[in-house]
Each structure stands twice: as C-alpha cells, then as structure tokens.
Design an enzyme around this catalytic site. Sequence first.
Site, short mmCIF file in Angstrom:
data_model
loop_
_atom_site.label_atom_id
_atom_site.label_comp_id
_atom_site.label_asym_id
_atom_site.label_seq_id
_atom_site.Cartn_x
_atom_site.Cartn_y
_atom_site.Cartn_z
CB CYS A 63 -9.42 -4.21 1.90
SG CYS A 63 -7.90 -4.88 1.28
CG ASN A 71 -6.79 -8.01 -4.93
OD1 ASN A 71 -6.57 -7.37 -5.95
ND2 ASN A 71 -7.69 -7.63 -4.04
CB THR A 86 -0.92 -0.01 1.24
OG1 THR A 86 -1.74 -1.18 1.18
CG2 THR A 86 -1.79 1.23 1.31
CB SER A 104 3.04 -6.96 0.16
OG SER A 104 2.68 -7.06 1.51
CD GLN A 134 -2.79 -11.22 -3.93
OE1 GLN A 134 -2.48 -12.41 -3.86
NE2 GLN A 134 -3.28 -10.57 -2.89
CB THR A 190 14.88 3.21 12.66
OG1 THR A 190 15.35 4.43 13.22
CG2 THR A 190 15.88 2.10 12.94
CG HIS A 216 1.01 -9.59 4.34
ND1 HIS A 216 -0.31 -9.97 4.32
CD2 HIS A 216 1.04 -8.34 3.82
CE1 HIS A 216 -1.04 -8.99 3.82
NE2 HIS A 216 -0.25 -7.98 3.50
C1 LIG Z 1 -2.75 -6.52 -5.36
C2 LIG Z 1 -2.48 -5.96 -4.00
N1 LIG Z 1 -1.85 -4.77 -3.89
C3 LIG Z 1 -1.58 -4.22 -2.71
C4 LIG Z 1 -1.94 -4.84 -1.53
C5 LIG Z 1 -1.61 -4.18 -0.23
O1 LIG Z 1 -0.52 -4.82 0.38
P1 LIG Z 1 -0.09 -4.48 1.88
O2 LIG Z 1 -1.00 -5.30 2.74
O3 LIG Z 1 1.34 -4.90 1.98
O4 LIG Z 1 -0.25 -3.02 2.07
C6 LIG Z 1 -2.60 -6.07 -1.59
C7 LIG Z 1 -3.04 -6.74 -0.35
O5 LIG Z 1 -4.16 -7.22 -0.24
C8 LIG Z 1 -2.87 -6.65 -2.85
O6 LIG Z 1 -3.48 -7.82 -2.97
#
Ligand SMILES: Cc1ncc(COP(=O)(O)O)c(C=O)c1O
Length: 403
Positions: free
Chosen positions: A345, A171, A96, A219, A199, A257, A221
């Site tokens: 989300c 996603n 994000t 990202s 993704q 940091t 996670h």
């Molecule tokens: C395609 C996509 N972009 C951005 C994000 C946002 O990632 P983060 O959770 O690291 O902010 C997601 C997370 O759901 C995603 O699926």
Amino acid sequence: MQGARFWEPGFEDPTGTVWPEELTVMRIYLDHNATTPIRPEVVEAMTTVLRDEFGNPSSVYAEGANARARVEVARAQVARLLGVEDADIRFTGGATEANNTVLFGSLTSGDHVVTTLVEHPSIVEPLAVLEARGVLVDRVAPDEHGGVSAVEMADAIRDRTRLVAMIWANNETGSIQPVEELAEICSERSVALHVDATQAIGKCPVDLGSIRVSSLSSSAHKLGGPKGVGALVCRNGLVLPPLLYGGGQEKGLRGGTENVASIVGYGVACELARTEGAAYAEAYGKLRDRLWHGIESKLEDVHWNGGPDRTLSNTLNVEFSGVAGEVLLQALDLEGIAVSAGAACHSGSIEPSQVLTAMGRSPDQARASLRFSIGWGVDEAQIDRVVALLSELVPRIRKVEAP
Ligand SMILES: Cc1ncc(COP(=O)(O)O)c(C=O)c1O
C-alpha cells in the site's frame, strides 16, 4: 496478441498498451505478503458458483437455499481453520473492512485504546480518525526485531481502556507478536482484544480454540483465495454495529447481498491452508533461509530487518545499505522479479516505512530495504536466480549511487 499472458511477448493490457518485450520475461513472484496467486482449486469452486449457481442466499426458493448452503459450508471451513464456532464468523469485504468495523464499532470519544507502532494502515488510519474525534490512543513501540512486549501493552491499559488492538504477524517484516500472552492478560483485565491475523493465517498456527481474543480479522487473498473477501471473528457474543446498513446479512454486521463465489473461494482456500499449511510453512522457511544465506554470502553490508526469530517463515526484509530500495525494486522487475519496498500500500510513495523506523532503523536504512515474501509456486531454482541477480545489481547500483 489476444490471449497472451502478462509474462508472454505481445501482452496487451486493459488500456490497449502492448507491453515492451523486456517486461514480458518469465516472472518470479516474491511478493506473497501483498497478495497470493489464486489456487486452482479455488478458481474451480468459484467458477461453478459464478457459472451455474447464481442464487441469492436470502431467497427462500431452491436457488437461494443452494447459495445459502454454499455460504454456510464456507463459514464452517473458515471456522475450522481458526478453531472457532461457525456462528463466530462474519464475512466481510476483506481485512480492512473487518478492522474498521471493530475500531469504529468499539470506540467513541473519551475511550482509550492500546495498540502498537507496527500496525497495518487499516488499523493505523482508522485510529488516527478516531483520535481526532477524541479517542485516546497509546501506541507501544516494538524492539529492534519488531516484537512488541505483551507486558508493555498490559502496562498501558487504564480504567478507560475499551480495546487492545494488535497485529498477529507484521506484513512488512513477518514479526510474530505474543498474542497468546496478551490474550491471557486482556482476559484477566476484562478488556477486549482485537487481533489482525491477516498475515498470520495459513503461515503460522492460529488456533483460537486455546487463545481468548474477542475479535480477529482475516483476508482471503493472502492465502490463495480471491481479493475483496475476508472474515471478522466475533467471539463471546460480541455484537458490533455495522459499517454498512441494510439487509441485515451476516447477523446484522454487514448489510448487502453476500459475495457468494468469493466466500466459497475463501472457504476452499482455508481448507487447503488447514490441510497443507504446516508443510508449506516449513518448505517456505527453507527457501527463505536459502535466499538469506545466498544474499549474505554474496553481498556485503546487508542487514535482515527483524531477523529470523519469531518471524513468519516466508518473509525476509533486507536492507541493502547505500541502495535506494525503489531503484533495486525496478531493476529486479525488469529482470522478471516481483518484490516490495515496504508494504504494498506504500508503493509509489517515497516515505520510509513506519514499521522499520519504529524498529529503530533510520529513514535511509528503511528506504534501502526490500521485502521478499515466499509462497505457493516458488522453488529453489527461482531463489538461486534472485540471488544471482541481486549479486550483480546491488554492486552496480551502489557504484552509481555512491556520493
Ligand atoms: C496485516 C494486514 N492487515 C490488513 C490488510 C488488509 O487486507 P485487505 O486487502 O483484505 O483489506 C493487509 C493487507 O495487506 C495486511 O497485510
């Protein structure tokens, strides 16, 4: 019960609530596009840093030098997975932040940007803010399978176009976009291309060695790493203003940091994805197909949103006609199964998925859809249990909801 995990009887959550027994059944997690279980190798590497190596990478004595070395090893691991130079990687607090950094850093009033109607909210919402400030936005629609044409994107480019922004893989549906073709076009037209590959990474080949994008978000996670850390790839000397000032870390792109333990965890997750990603992607594809064939053979009036072509091998988005997705999601949850209605989300909101409606599904069809996303730890027995449960629950919900 002290120490019980959330699928074990007596689990007490952080508010002190003891979960009812029916919620503490063995869980089957099919929401890997929302987030992934952290890999044990990642936990181990992060634990070493958290427990023993607390130095600040900017400090000039031994503790700092060690922390700096840790960050740079992780940078090399991320760069290697993506096929870029180490110097192209800037660590961020996730995708994000990376997407916001590019959009707010590249576009000002009067500029034009070309994007799609199947972007993640971390692109959609900053662009809405920028549009209100005078940025001109063209959003290209997908076809019924969720694919966007690179040629239509190119046709939308004008003299004032500063940026083209496209998601690599969606996603919600897993639809994979023609990034390579669009990158060629943008390069010929000298327009910057930003790609949100959050993704795609670890699930389909993302090798920027041969694909000329200007910037790319990722990202940790989503591929077995920790939450709250990601990377922005900045290529060809791309310099953007930071969102956060102060300290000048990450080549001035992100003051503050460094989150050393999480960065280290991200590096390890990337290394695992580089060595194992292709094998896992194939295995997930078999499980995903088993799930679809099971659903299709046991239930009538089901539709695969997006379909199997040019789709991430781990993702299956299904419309169960006449069923409220949220109701089915909750019924599955009570049986120990975690899936998603639309993007994570959006959960809790009854708005139909904008991605599915952009693909031509009606609001009711979108609301009747669930996303199953497969990942590390899922096996055939789990898939078969999900199919068996769906074949009981869907007809039951349809009977109750029938007009
Ligand atoms: C395609 C996509 N972009 C951005 C994000 C946002 O990632 P983060 O959770 O690291 O902010 C997601 C997370 O759901 C995603 O699926």
